[in-house]
Design a protein around this motif. Structure first.
Motif, PDB file in Angstrom:
ATOM      1  N   UNK C  78      38.245  29.693  29.284  1.00 30.14           N
ATOM      2  CA  UNK C  78      39.230  30.700  29.649  1.00 30.14           C
ATOM      3  C   UNK C  78      40.313  30.165  30.565  1.00 30.14           C
ATOM      4  N   UNK C  79      41.083  31.093  31.085  1.00 31.63           N
ATOM      5  CA  UNK C  79      42.208  30.700  31.907  1.00 31.63           C
ATOM      6  C   UNK C  79      41.842  30.757  33.369  1.00 31.63           C
ATOM      7  N   UNK C  80      42.280  29.754  34.085  1.00 37.12           N
ATOM      8  CA  UNK C  80      42.075  29.754  35.528  1.00 37.12           C
ATOM      9  C   UNK C  80      43.436  29.757  36.197  1.00 37.12           C
ATOM     10  N   UNK C  81      43.498  30.398  37.336  1.00 42.68           N
ATOM     11  CA  UNK C  81      44.725  30.378  38.104  1.00 42.68           C
ATOM     12  C   UNK C  81      44.803  29.068  38.859  1.00 42.68           C
ATOM     13  N   UNK C  82      45.942  28.414  38.787  1.00 43.65           N
ATOM     14  CA  UNK C  82      46.062  27.135  39.476  1.00 43.65           C
ATOM     15  C   UNK C  82      47.180  27.225  40.497  1.00 43.65           C
TER      16      UNK C  82
END
Lengths: 190, 100, 698, 487
Positions: C78-82
């Motif tokens: 999934x998507x992670x906030x970076x």
């Protein structure tokens, strides 16, 4: 006398509360397990009375029947069964860490009390009739509980029956004397 | 009028007595009794709230608690019998082979 | 067909070999012939296929971009906030790549690995069948892990290889069951390497957090596209953390202590893992991630300083060791220091160049020492050797060639790489790199001293082992023999490479043709080019370059001459013994740490006291003070480094272990043993948690 | 409530009946050892899994059934299948063990089935009443299982300690439930969630309720400071039971933990997060450090299991979707690694007695290379080294924690997993680098028990397979998330 009549509920509550706590303390301090058991029985009955004050007639009855009648007999039975020695008042009936344990318990109690002082309970008016009503007709607490117990709460009810079955298996597994197996480490009277 | 807060305070006292009982009594049987005390405290809470809310859920849960407490007592007593057969004692703190 | 589309086959072949030997051959106790055929096949196929693929890639693809192949999708999440608030998809593939750096590494790792497999066939022949299979399973598994490490195209795949080589290293260190040793050494290696891995893992997290990708090409592009220096902080953090990992794996100060102990494994393992390949993984990683360092002067300086100091520090320890493999071990630590020094001045290509040449001559040296140990019946103490030249000529000549190479004598392989390191470090000082010119000058002078020490201890090793008279007793002398062809053939091949291997990096600018430095030009696209401040472009003139070369040759020559005086001319090593007597304080400590002088006194000196006295009388007065002074300095510094090694580093490692032991026992005391005590722990814990909970929520 | 409501409940009904049948069948079958009855129980578990596939899955989105007592969703299905797999493996491992110790298999197998029923209810309960009842069914069955070898002092002692502490903690949990009931007015998870969303001020009584419920759950997952029962119960219990209780109850306890805290109490996350942060950090540190000096393998694995609860708690602290499915993932991964590790302890016998000391593993690599390689895989997995599943599990947890901004917690866990390598590798060192004491006493031997061997092999394959190819499991764990949208 007016005071008694008007405040009858309050007076009754405080009397019962004091007796309940006294019974609870008895469980802690009586050296003999039999005395402790009787003290516990007393507490159970007082709590049952409190249930009645709260319009939980069925629970009051169940409390007396199950606890007072069932569990307490079981306790006394086991006390008699296990060993006569344990019936005698024990020399050291408190655990090694007793003072520290009391501190721990009181500390947790104080913290919970803190939450109690600053916490807010859900709003409600305490209407006992709703606890006796099924489908709009006021018939009784037992019927009302029966109605929800066998409909909404059917799943947990059935599961509780399995819990009792497991308890039975457990009691048999632990209690049965098995031929062919020997106790390692000695001791015991088997 | 006695409101639910009174019952909660009583229940708290009972609960703590039970908790302390579990920690201080050496006799396994009395420890079991103290546990029953704790369950009773919970029931008191549940029924007081049930009344205040005019809701039967609390009473139903209390019935479950009583039943489970009974089952727990049965297993506890079974363990006591096994313990007595093995070690000839009901003192909880003599079951201390394993530690560390 | 594009062979390099299936580059993942290169690590796969040895893996299959490992599986067969580990599960079939080992279990059923198959014959040695089967075992070694499978193992050699695994390593050999990797070698042939690796070279074929790399060569095909060389002639068909664009060298400036990595050619990446995805075997399968490995981690999705999934998507992670970076950093910066944007999101990035966690989508890590088990992908492999061919680019100039991987190509060079694949080229020499498969080749050297195969040679060492071949050598092992002769060396391990005395083992029982099952142990033989176990050994080759580990060795093949190591090849798999190492090749995964160097062909992986992202940090996680690299990490898989990284952990894999570590694991194989542990397994092979303990291949010979030596009870007392392995508890201490195992503990040391675990703790030390885990500190490094801890840094590496954090670096991976930070890399993902800042850049949202872990692919090397993606990171390279991100850094190359950053013209405002936004990523300077990120680069410093990641660079330093990665370097923590490199320090652990490549045995640099302060985490080098495990490597000398690791010599307890079979000698081919020391050659392959603890000299030629695994320990250089740290250098490879730094070179691979050069863009972080290029962006961060701090990280660069750290790498350079640690590398430079380690280079000299380890060399001083090597001066007085008597265990033939211990000398080589400290020499490895020292050479790794040189590689990091090069990387620290931005000369990543030169670092890799030195990795390659070092692999040739150090593998040759280790295998030669294995041949010697084999001949001496397991004896590793050089004082019980001597005069082996006439018994094992092939070993001697290959060993000598490799020794000359490591000492850095023209035109052997080591000369080109080491000289270029020295030149680059000097140029960094000259060009005032990142405005730290002074430090780099200092490091350069350290490196020159290190070159003297290297030449000294290596020739000391050769003189003590191969020249003079055999000192191991008549019984042992009868058994001396040359090793079988499976052992000498790899020695000869590696010996030849130690001579000619350096020509891939001939510094062409000496005659005005910079493009003649093959390896430099080939690897250039891998490095991110940056303007480093100072007068970056400033090159020392040609005259200065030649002067530097002369200086480094002189340094090596001086070291050799010293060794010649102390250990060749003076056959009984009396002068060294007397010197120790002159400095009783240093002597006493050396006695405790190295035992060298005590044994000299007990064995050689005692019988020739009078002669020794006479010689010393002459020496002390007539011979110039320079020799004396130089010797004095080296003894003193090796004493210091010995203290540092023994007290500080071991002390730290032990302290950590001790701390955990004590904490563990204290924690366990909570577990008092009876139910009510536990209940109390619970209730107190609950009260504490509840208290904190209320305070936090007030 | 209509009859159709019961259809998704069929797996549970079947499981309950199967437990009863196995109990009864154990009486005649038991005379021929425990294998027939255990085969029967495993078949029942397989049939339950088939039933879950057929009728127990949500048609479209989460679905409340039977008076809103239960919810049928992917989340529950995930844990139910995990529980079934773990129980089947533990049962298969137990067969030979029970025979060797001459205990009957009938009660044993039926207790495991009943415990599974309790866990099913825990995984899918949508009401505090049903959750509590399911929890107690599981707990009571497990107490009996831990003390099943009633003639062994350690087994009895472990059960006594577990029972006393477990009963006290369930009283604490109940007290918390009663307070939540008293402050929100309902036992229904969805109603509570809606009510909490409307509470404008912070109510200490409610927070106390949440904290006490958290304590009860922390006890079940064996987190500090409620871990105290773990080492003794794990060491004392018959080893197959240890394998079982270190995996299945812990997994469903996390399921219930997630359903309550990531679902129902999600609105209060800022209040309880600190609590779990501390518990998670303390658990990781305590479990790993205390394991360092253990000499009993079961006890060491018990401390390691405490530590793993700490890792998984990070997912809860993160409080995000990523954190939630990372916990699901971790539980699945942990189940196979831990079952496998305990499987070897089951198989190892030293001088006719269970080989539980670390020295019993000495020199295993020479005598039983396959077994040593298997144990190596599990140790690597538990330590979180790639390419095993353990690394994958930790990776997702770390990613979620770092993403949520709890860098320090992630740092502690990375550091602690570095420490953990030390004690896991003590076993590896014993196996690979030490010789067994050949002279004075016969070294420990691996028993040849095909059933247990097969179960261990399955665990090993899964540990490696998930490590190399985690995508399907990840996809599956993610699909469980829709469940939490409900509550």
């Amino acid at each position: 006398m007016d005071f008694l009549v008007v405040n009858f509920a309050e007076i009754l509550f405080y009397c019962l509360a004091v007796l309940t706590v006294a019974g609870g303390i008895g469980v802690l301090v009586f050296k003999s397990p039999v005395h402790a058991a009787l003290s516990l029985l007393f507490t159970f009955v007082m709590v049952a009375a409190l249930f009645l004050l709260l319009h939980a007639e069925l629970l009051g009855a169940v409390q007396v029947l199950v606890y007072g009648g069932g569990i307490m007999v079981l306790f006394l039975f086991v006390i008699m069964l296990v060993n006569v020695k344990t019936l005698a008042p024990e020399q050291a009936f408190l655990s090694r860490l007793a003072p520290l344990a009391v501190v721990a318990g009181v500390l947790l109690g104080v913290l919970i009390a803190f939450a109690l002082i600053f916490g807010v309970l859900v709003s409600g008016h305490g209407d006992g009739t709703a606890l006796r009503t099924v489908g709009g007709a006021e018939i009784g607490n037992t019927e009302a509980i029966g109605a929800v117990l066998y409909t909404t709460y059917l799943v947990p009810f059935e599961i509780v029956s399995v819990v009792l079955l497991v308890a039975m298996i457990g009691a048999i597994v632990f209690g049965r004397r098995s031929a062919g197996l020997e106790i390692e480490g000695g001791g015991g009277e088997s | 009028m006695i409101d639910a807060t009174h019952y909660v305070v009583l229940s708290l006292i009972l609960f703590c007595l039970g908790l302390i009982g579990v920690m201080v009594r050496r006799n396994f049987i009395t420890v079991l009794m103290s546990l029953e005390l704790m369950f009773n405290a919970v029931n008191l809470n549940l029924i007081a709230f049930s009344f205040r809310l005019s809701d039967l859920a609390g009473q139903v849960l209390a019935i479950f608690v009583i039943t489970v407490a009974a089952a727990e007592a049965a297993i506890g007593l079974g363990l006591i019998i096994a313990l007595v057969r093995l070690k000839d004692t009901v003192a909880l703190d003599e079951a201390d082979v394993m530690r560390g | 067909m594009k062979l390099y589309d299936f580059i993942w086959l290169v690590p796969l072949f040895p893996l299959l070999g490992a599986v067969f030997n580990g599960f079939v051959s080992n279990r059923r106790g198959l014959s040695k012939t089967t075992t070694q055929s499978v193992a050699l096949l695994g390593a050999g196929l990797a070698w042939i296929y690796g070279w074929a693929a790399v060569i095909q890639w060389f002639f068909t693809e664009d060298h400036t971009r990595a050619y990446s192949v995805t075997a399968f999708t490995w981690i999705t999440g999934g998507n992670l906030t970076i950093a910066g608030g944007s999101t990035a998809a966690v989508d890590i593939a088990a992908s492999f790549q061919v680019d100039p750096l991987s190509a060079v590494m694949v080229g020499f790792v498969t080749f050297v690995g195969f040679l060492i497999h071949l050598y092992s066939v002769g060396y391990m022949h005395g083992e029982p069948d099952r142990d033989y299979a176990r050994y080759f399973a580990y060795l093949n598994l190591f090849m798999f892990a190492m090749l995964t490490l160097i062909t992986g195209s992202n940090l996680p795949v690299l990490f898989v290889g990284w952990e894999g080589v570590g694991l194989c290293s542990y397994l092979l260190i303990g291949f010979y069951f030596e009870k007392d040793w392995c508890a201490a050494a195992g503990k040391k290696a675990f703790i030390v390497n885990r500190i490094g891995d801890f840094g590496f893992l954090l670096a991976i997290f930070f890399a993902f957090y800042y850049f949202g990708t872990l692919e090397f090409q993606g990171l390279f592009d991100a850094m190359a596209g950053d013209h405002g220096g936004h990523y300077a902080t990120a680069a410093t953090i990641i660079g330093l953390l990665l370097f923590v990992g490199a320090i652990g794996k490549s045995a640099q100060i302060p985490l080098f202590v495990w490597l000398p102990d690791a010599m307890a494994g079979p000698t081919p393992v020391s050659a392959l893992i603890h000299a030629a390949t695994m320990v250089t993984a740290g250098v490879y990683m730094v070179a691979r991630c050069n863009y972080f360092y290029q962006m961060s002067p701090t990280a660069m300086l750290t790498v350079a300083v640690i590398g430079g100091v380690t280079a000299v520090f380890a060399a001083t320890i090597g001066l007085v060791q008597n265990d033939i493999k211990k000398v080589l071990a400290y020499s490895t630590v020292s050479q790794l220091g040189y590689m990091f020094l090069a990387a620290g001045v931005g000369a990543y290509v030169v670092a890799i160049f030195h990795v390659v040449t070092h692999a040739f001559f150090k593998a040759c040296l280790f295998l030669g020492s294995g041949s010697v140990i084999h001949a001496c019946g397991g004896e590793q103490d050089m004082r019980k050797m001597g005069g082996l030249k006439k018994y094992m000529p092939t070993t001697y000549w290959t060993f000598l060639v490799a020794t000359i190479a490591i000492a850095g004598i023209f035109p052997f392989a080591g000369f080109f790489s080491k000289d270029e390191i020295l030149a680059k470090v000097f140029a960094a000082g000259y060009g005032d790199l990142n405005h730290h010119g002074g430090v780099y000058y200092l490091l350069w002078s350290l490196a020159v001293i290190g070159a003297v020490l290297t030449a000294f201890y290596m020739f000391r090793l050769v003189f003590m082992t191969f020249h003079g008279e055999f000192r191991g007793g008549e019984e042992a002398e009868h058994h001396l023999h040359e090793s079988p062809w499976t052992m000498t053939l790899p020695l000869q091949i590696l010996g030849v490479l130690s001579i000619v291997g350096g020509f891939i990096g001939v510094p062409g600018f000496l005659w005005g043709h910079p493009e003649h430095n093959l390896i430099d030009r080939f690897l250039e696209p891998v490095v991110l080019h940056m303007d480093h401040g100072g007068h970056a472009g400033a090159h020392p003139g040609l005259g200065l370059e030649l002067g530097l070369i002369a200086l480094s040759l002189a340094a090596a020559g001086f070291g050799i001459w010293m060794a010649y005086r102390f250990y060749f001319v003076d056959r009984e090593f009396v002068r060294a013994g007397k010197l120790a007597e002159r400095f009783p304080f240093a002597y006493k400590l050396l006695l405790n740490k190295y035992w060298i002088d005590e044994l000299y006194a007990a064995t050689f000196v005692k019988g020739t006291v009078k002669l020794a006295d006479l010689l010393w009388e002459i020496d002390a007065r007539v011979i110039d003070g320079a020799v004396n002074g130089a010797r004095h300095v080296t003894v003193g510094s090796s004493w210091l480094s010995g203290i540092f090694d023994l007290r500080v580093v071991d002390g730290l490692v032990n302290l950590v272990g001790r701390f955990y032991d004590v904490a563990s026992l204290q924690f366990r005391r909570l577990q008092v043993g009876f139910a009510q005590g536990y209940a109390m722990v619970m209730v107190f814990g609950a009260a504490l948690l509840l208290g904190i909970f209320f305070v936090v929520n007030l | 409530m209509s009859l159709a409501d019961f259809v998704p409940f069929l797996p549970e009904i079947f499981l309950g009946c199967a437990g009863f049948i196995v109990l009864l069948a154990g009486i005649p079958l038991g005379r021929r050892g425990s294998r027939p009855v255990i085969a029967l129980a495993v078949a029942a578990l397989a049939a339950t899994a088939v039933l879950i596939f057929l009728v127990g899955r949500p048609a479209a989105g989460p679905q409340l059934i039977l008076g809103d007592m239960l919810v049928v969703d992917q989340f529950a299905v995930f844990f139910k299948l995990l529980v079934l797999a773990a129980s089947a493996l533990a049962l298969v491992m137990a067969a030979g063990y029970l025979d060797r110790a001459q205990y009957s298999g009938g009660e044993f197998a039926s207790l495991i089935l009943f415990a599974d029923l309790g866990m099913f209810i825990m995984a899918s309960g949508a009401n505090l009443a049903s959750l509590y009842v399911g929890l107690e069914l599981m707990a009571l069955s497990v107490y009996v299982l831990v003390g099943y070898f009633k003639l062994e002092v350690k087994s009895n002692e472990g059960a006594v300690k577990y029972f006393v502490l477990g009963a006290a903690s369930s009283a604490i949990l109940l007290y918390g439930i009663s307070l939540i009931y008293g402050t929100t007015g309902s036992l229904d998870l969805e109603t509570i969630r809606v009510t909490l969303a409307e509470v404008p001020h912070q109510n200490f009584l409610l927070l106390l309720g949440i904290a006490l419920v958290a304590f009860g759950m922390l006890f079940k997952v064996a987190a500090v400071p409620f871990h105290v029962w773990t080492p003794d119960a794990y060491e004392g219990a018959p080893t197959p039971v240890t394998a079982f209780i270190s995996v299945a109850p812990k997994a469903v306890a996390f399921a219930m933990f997630l359903r309550l805290f990531a679902g129902t109490f999600a609105g209060e996350v800022e209040h309880w997060r600190m609590l779990l942060w501390i518990a998670s950090a303390a658990t990781m540190i305590y479990g790993n450090v205390a394991a360092l000096t253990q000499i009993n393998v079961k006890r060491m694995l018990a401390y390691s299991s405490i530590a793993h609860a700490g890792y998984a708690l990070m997912g809860l602290v993160a409080g995000s979707d990523a954190g939630t499915w990372a916990v699901l993932m971790y539980m699945a991964v942990y189940a196979f690694m831990n079952l496998g590790a305990f499987g070897f302890v089951i198989l190892l016998e030293s001088r006719g007695y269970a080989g539980e000391r670390i020295e019993d593993f000495a020199g295993l690599a020479r005598r039983h290379p396959g077994a040593a390689a298997g144990m190596l895989i599990f140790m690597l997995g538990l330590a979180g080294i790639p390419p095993t599943a353990g690394f994958m599990g930790k990776l997702y947890l770390w990613a979620a924690t770092v993403e949520a901004g709890y860098i320090w917690l992630a740092v502690i866990s990375v550091l602690m997993s570095a420490v953990s390598l030390y004690y896991y590798f003590r076993l590896v060192v014993q196996m690979y680098l030490k010789e067994g004491d050949a002279e004075d006493e016969s070294p420990a031997e691996m028993l040849s028990d095909r059933w247990a061997g097969a179960a261990i092999a399955v665990c090993a394959v899964m540990t490696l397979a998930i490590g190399l190819w985690p995508a399907p499991l990840v996809g599956w764990a993610k699909s469980g998330l829709s469940a939490l949208g409900l509550v």
